[in-house]
Write a protein that holds these residues in place. Structure first.
Motif, PDB file in Angstrom:
ATOM      1  N   GLY A   1       0.986  -1.392   0.115  1.00  0.00           N
ATOM      2  CA  GLY A   1      -0.058   0.192   0.242  1.00  0.00           C
ATOM      3  C   GLY A   1       0.893   1.299  -0.059  1.00  0.00           C
ATOM      4  O   GLY A   1       0.426   2.370  -0.615  1.00  0.00           O
TER       5      GLY A   1
ATOM      6  N   GLU B   1       2.531   1.672  -3.533  1.00  0.00           N
ATOM      7  CA  GLU B   1       1.448   1.996  -4.285  1.00  0.00           C
ATOM      8  C   GLU B   1       1.103   3.727  -4.075  1.00  0.00           C
ATOM      9  O   GLU B   1       0.993   4.429  -5.290  1.00  0.00           O
ATOM     10  N   THR B   2       0.988   4.167  -2.855  1.00  0.00           N
ATOM     11  CA  THR B   2       0.795   5.533  -2.773  1.00  0.00           C
ATOM     12  C   THR B   2       2.052   6.230  -3.108  1.00  0.00           C
ATOM     13  O   THR B   2       1.682   7.418  -3.871  1.00  0.00           O
TER      14      THR B   2
ATOM     15  N   SER C   1       2.180   6.104  -7.059  1.00  0.00           N
ATOM     16  CA  SER C   1       1.123   6.297  -8.019  1.00  0.00           C
ATOM     17  C   SER C   1       1.075   7.607  -8.872  1.00  0.00           C
ATOM     18  O   SER C   1       0.396   7.924 -10.092  1.00  0.00           O
TER      19      SER C   1
END
Length: 103
Positions: A41, A44-45, A48
């Protein structure tokens, strides 16, 4: 378990009960999977915005290529229209039609 403060008392309670080996392995597996979920997570943060920028660049490149193709088409159409007008001028300026009846 919303906070880490709740996790520590739970671990102490589990260790006080002398759990069996399978139960410890199950909790360990769950903890490892949760940790990997948190790491993925976070990655991905962080990544992104970079992928969003590359998608935007790709979209802009596609739009630019479409505009170039449209400009080419319009130039070709204009060239064909000019050529058609030149041929019409060479033929005498008007097209003769065949009459099927007497006037």
């Amino acid at each position: 378990m919303e906070t880490v403060q709740e996790l520590i008392p739970l671990a102490k309670e589990i260790m006080a009960q002398k759990p069996k080996g399978k139960l410890v392995k199950l909790y360990l597996l769950g903890s490892v999977l949760a940790f990997f979920g948190v790491v993925i997570g976070l990655m991905e943060t962080v990544c992104s915005p970079l992928t969003a920028i590359s998608r935007l660049r790709d979209k802009e490149a596609a739009v630019a290529s479409l505009q170039v193709a449209r400009e080419r088409e319009t130039l070709q159409m204009q060239a064909l229209l000019k050529k058609g007008k030149q041929e019409e001028a060479l033929r005498g300026g008007r097209v003769l039609s065949n009459r099927q009846h007497a006037s």
